[in-house]
Design a protein around this motif. Structure first.
Motif, PDB file in Angstrom:
ATOM      1  N   ARG A   7      -2.795  -1.081  10.714  1.00  0.00           N
ATOM      2  CA  ARG A   7      -1.357  -0.808  10.595  1.00  0.00           C
ATOM      3  C   ARG A   7      -1.000   0.510  11.293  1.00  0.00           C
ATOM      4  O   ARG A   7      -1.805   1.431  11.347  1.00  0.00           O
ATOM      5  N   VAL A   8       0.198   0.572  11.780  1.00  0.00           N
ATOM      6  CA  VAL A   8       0.663   1.784  12.462  1.00  0.00           C
ATOM      7  C   VAL A   8       0.902   2.853  11.410  1.00  0.00           C
ATOM      8  O   VAL A   8       1.551   2.595  10.398  1.00  0.00           O
ATOM      9  N   ARG A  13       5.172   5.681  13.271  1.00  0.00           N
ATOM     10  CA  ARG A  13       6.354   4.825  13.135  1.00  0.00           C
ATOM     11  C   ARG A  13       7.635   5.658  13.198  1.00  0.00           C
ATOM     12  O   ARG A  13       8.617   5.279  13.822  1.00  0.00           O
ATOM     13  N   ALA A  16       8.178   6.648  16.747  1.00  0.00           N
ATOM     14  CA  ALA A  16       8.720   5.519  17.517  1.00  0.00           C
ATOM     15  C   ALA A  16      10.197   5.322  17.207  1.00  0.00           C
ATOM     16  O   ALA A  16      11.010   5.048  18.104  1.00  0.00           O
ATOM     17  N   LEU A  17      10.539   5.470  15.924  1.00  0.00           N
ATOM     18  CA  LEU A  17      11.937   5.318  15.503  1.00  0.00           C
ATOM     19  C   LEU A  17      12.807   6.390  16.153  1.00  0.00           C
ATOM     20  O   LEU A  17      13.892   6.114  16.660  1.00  0.00           O
ATOM     21  N   ALA A  20      13.335   5.512  19.734  1.00  0.00           N
ATOM     22  CA  ALA A  20      14.255   4.387  19.866  1.00  0.00           C
ATOM     23  C   ALA A  20      15.703   4.832  19.671  1.00  0.00           C
ATOM     24  O   ALA A  20      16.605   4.373  20.375  1.00  0.00           O
TER      25      ALA A  20
ATOM     26  N   ALA B  45      12.502  -5.898   7.635  1.00  0.00           N
ATOM     27  CA  ALA B  45      11.391  -5.250   8.351  1.00  0.00           C
ATOM     28  C   ALA B  45      11.595  -3.754   8.579  1.00  0.00           C
ATOM     29  O   ALA B  45      10.685  -3.096   9.080  1.00  0.00           O
ATOM     30  N   GLY B  46      12.752  -3.216   8.259  1.00  0.00           N
ATOM     31  CA  GLY B  46      12.955  -1.772   8.407  1.00  0.00           C
ATOM     32  C   GLY B  46      13.808  -1.402   9.601  1.00  0.00           C
ATOM     33  O   GLY B  46      14.131  -2.231  10.447  1.00  0.00           O
ATOM     34  N   GLU B  47      14.140  -0.090   9.658  1.00  0.00           N
ATOM     35  CA  GLU B  47      15.110   0.375  10.652  1.00  0.00           C
ATOM     36  C   GLU B  47      14.577   0.323  12.088  1.00  0.00           C
ATOM     37  O   GLU B  47      15.336   0.086  13.017  1.00  0.00           O
ATOM     38  N   LEU B  48      13.273   0.556  12.265  1.00  0.00           N
ATOM     39  CA  LEU B  48      12.732   0.524  13.627  1.00  0.00           C
ATOM     40  C   LEU B  48      12.819  -0.888  14.212  1.00  0.00           C
ATOM     41  O   LEU B  48      13.304  -1.078  15.335  1.00  0.00           O
ATOM     42  N   ASP B  49      12.367  -1.859  13.419  1.00  0.00           N
ATOM     43  CA  ASP B  49      12.436  -3.252  13.880  1.00  0.00           C
ATOM     44  C   ASP B  49      13.886  -3.675  14.094  1.00  0.00           C
ATOM     45  O   ASP B  49      14.213  -4.345  15.082  1.00  0.00           O
ATOM     46  N   PHE B  81      19.817  -0.749  12.884  1.00  0.00           N
ATOM     47  CA  PHE B  81      19.374   0.528  12.316  1.00  0.00           C
ATOM     48  C   PHE B  81      20.001   0.762  10.936  1.00  0.00           C
ATOM     49  O   PHE B  81      19.319   1.119   9.975  1.00  0.00           O
ATOM     50  N   ARG B  88      16.377   0.237   2.633  1.00  0.00           N
ATOM     51  CA  ARG B  88      15.557   1.204   1.901  1.00  0.00           C
ATOM     52  C   ARG B  88      16.205   1.603   0.575  1.00  0.00           C
ATOM     53  O   ARG B  88      15.518   1.987  -0.371  1.00  0.00           O
ATOM     54  N   SER B 164       6.294  -5.840   5.442  1.00  0.00           N
ATOM     55  CA  SER B 164       6.835  -5.566   6.780  1.00  0.00           C
ATOM     56  C   SER B 164       7.085  -4.086   6.995  1.00  0.00           C
ATOM     57  O   SER B 164       6.999  -3.593   8.107  1.00  0.00           O
ATOM     58  N   ARG B 165       7.417  -3.385   5.922  1.00  0.00           N
ATOM     59  CA  ARG B 165       7.793  -1.980   6.073  1.00  0.00           C
ATOM     60  C   ARG B 165       6.596  -1.034   6.034  1.00  0.00           C
ATOM     61  O   ARG B 165       6.751   0.145   6.253  1.00  0.00           O
ATOM     62  N   MET B 166       5.428  -1.531   5.687  1.00  0.00           N
ATOM     63  CA  MET B 166       4.244  -0.653   5.596  1.00  0.00           C
ATOM     64  C   MET B 166       3.827  -0.149   6.975  1.00  0.00           C
ATOM     65  O   MET B 166       3.964  -0.842   7.954  1.00  0.00           O
TER      66      MET B 166
END
Lengths: 290, 166
Positions: A7-8, A13, A16-17, A20, B45-49, B81, B88, B164-166
């Motif tokens: 896992r990242v 993360r 990366a965020l 982005a 899946a969270g904000e990045l995804d 985003f 969360r 997904s968020r881990m």
């Protein structure tokens, strides 16, 4: 035995965020000209999407065909299509005859012009509509690889449909004549008064900037004036339904019912001619010697 | 695997939005499946995804629309985003909360859009609100609620969210 953690990590993360978000904000600050670069870069993506696009459009056509032939009444459907074809043909002929009554020289020039333009036009099929709700557009199954590019005119035998605003390798987006963001130079066939045809939010069109002294009236036909790139002179746009004349206004405007119903368009012609000959060239006026 | 699912969503959703959705439009307005998908991905899946998927879907959808690239990319990215951030804060995501959230997000995105796009003077704020923004928000919420209900009945959403968020 140690387990490998694939896992990242959370900090990566977050990094990366952050990147982005910077990328998204950076997009806002990009100058408008750079959009075309991203449009070009998006070409391969558009090409990939165009395959499922055509497949979905094929499924859609098949469903529509089955519905039209077996669920709806078969004979009525066929008769309706036949009548539509005839109506389109008659509208075209009617437009040409009216033009002849105004000026026969112009008709001969127009016919000469059509001979020049039609061989360079591309037939395309409508495979979809705009992915959003803000613009009235149709998607064609021909694109940049077929020679289509922005600002080319799109027509049917009945009249003007719109103009190309965007292309990918195998698709093109056409902004319809009924979209308020579209503007085409128009001409009232009987009075020869020129104006700008814009779409309206009601799905019709409006001819603006008609001179105050013009005696245009409901029922008059509006055709392209040929002043804007992409459309030759004399293609039917619509029929005047109402004239609006406001007090102290510098111009009149007219509500137009478009000749082509954009919701029913299935096949179109894209005018691919790179240069439209001038009136003088079409009439055979000799060029001055150098 | 996740990247493959996202690719399938992008490649499959754009043609469906363009070919089939006009047939189920309400008063000439169709739901924005891209916005619904980005919201759900952001929430789960969270904000990045959500952000990356928003950027990618905005880009893909702008190729088949007259809308300019930057506004489409930035708006969808922002929605993903915000959905991720909202995910969360929500302890228990019920379909009702999701529908209400989608309604609000779609309305906000719709109200911002006319200011971002340089639309015709005929398409003013009031026209946008009553003819595009509100009908589209209702349809987005309805479609999103339906998709979420189907997901709810088949998978454990809380577990999916935490994984997904881990």
């Amino acid at each position: 035995m140690r387990m490998v953690n694939l896992r990242v990590p959370y900090s990566a993360r977050r990094g990366a965020l952050f990147l982005a978000v910077i990328l998204a904000v950076g997009f806002l600050l990009l100058p408008g000209q750079l959009q075309s670069v991203f449009q070009e870069v998006g070409g391969p993506l558009g090409w990939i999407i165009s395959w499922p696009f055509q497949a979905v459009a094929g499924i859609h056509d098949r469903i529509a065909g089955i519905w039209g032939r077996y669920v709806a009444l078969q004979e009525v459907e066929e008769e309706n299509q036949q009548l539509r074809r005839e109506l389109d043909l008659l509208k075209e002929q009617n437009g040409q005859l009216r033009e002849a009554s105004v000026a026969t020289e112009r008709l001969s020039a127009l016919l000469e012009f059509k001979k020049q333009v039609l061989p360079t036009s591309v037939a395309a099929q409508v495979i979809g509509r705009d992915t959003g709700n803000w613009y009235k557009t149709i998607i064609l199954n021909k694109g940049a690889s077929d020679g289509l590019q922005s600002d080319q005119g799109v027509i049917t035998p009945a009249g003007v449909v719109g103009r190309v605003v965007k292309t990918t390798a195998s698709t093109a987006v056409v902004l319809l004549v009924t979209d308020p963001n579209n503007a085409i130079a128009g001409l009232i066939q009987r009075t020869r008064d020129e104006g700008i045809v814009e779409g309206t939010t009601q799905g019709q069109a409006r001819l603006k900037y008609i001179p105050l002294l013009s005696n245009a009236r409901p029922g008059d036909h509006v055709v392209t004036s040929g002043l804007v790139e992409g459309f030759p002179r004399g293609l039917p746009i619509g029929t005047i339904m109402r004239i609006d004349k406001e007090e102290e206004a510098l111009f009149q405007s007219a509500e137009i019912s478009p000749e082509v119903d954009p919701n029913r368009v299935e096949e179109v012609l894209v005018i691919r001619s790179p240069s439209i000959p001038s009136e003088g060239e079409r009439l055979g006026v000799p060029k001055p010697k150098p | 695997m996740k990247a493959l699912i996202y690719l399938v969503v992008i490649v499959g959703l754009v043609p469906i939005q363009s070919v089939f959705l006009p047939h189920i439009s309400l008063w000439g307005v169709k739901p924005d499946l891209g916005l619904v998908a980005v919201c759900l991905i952001g929430l789960i899946a969270g904000e990045l995804d959500g952000l990356l998927m928003g950027l990618a879907l905005g880009w893909a959808m702008s190729l088949f629309s007259a809308q300019d690239l930057i506004s489409a990319v930035v708006l969808k990215g922002a929605v993903g985003f915000v959905a991720g951030l909202a995910g969360r804060q929500v302890v228990y995501l019920s379909p009702v909360v999701l529908v209400a959230g989608l309604l609000v997000v779609s309305c906000l995105a719709g109200l911002v859009t006319p200011f971002v796009l340089t639309l015709s003077v005929q398409q003013d704020w009031w026209w946008a609100l009553r003819t595009v923004v509100l009908p589209q928000a209702c349809l987005d919420a309805l479609i999103g609620g339906l998709i979420y209900s189907i997901m709810w009945s088949r998978w454990n959403i809380e577990q999916l969210m935490s994984e997904s968020r881990m």
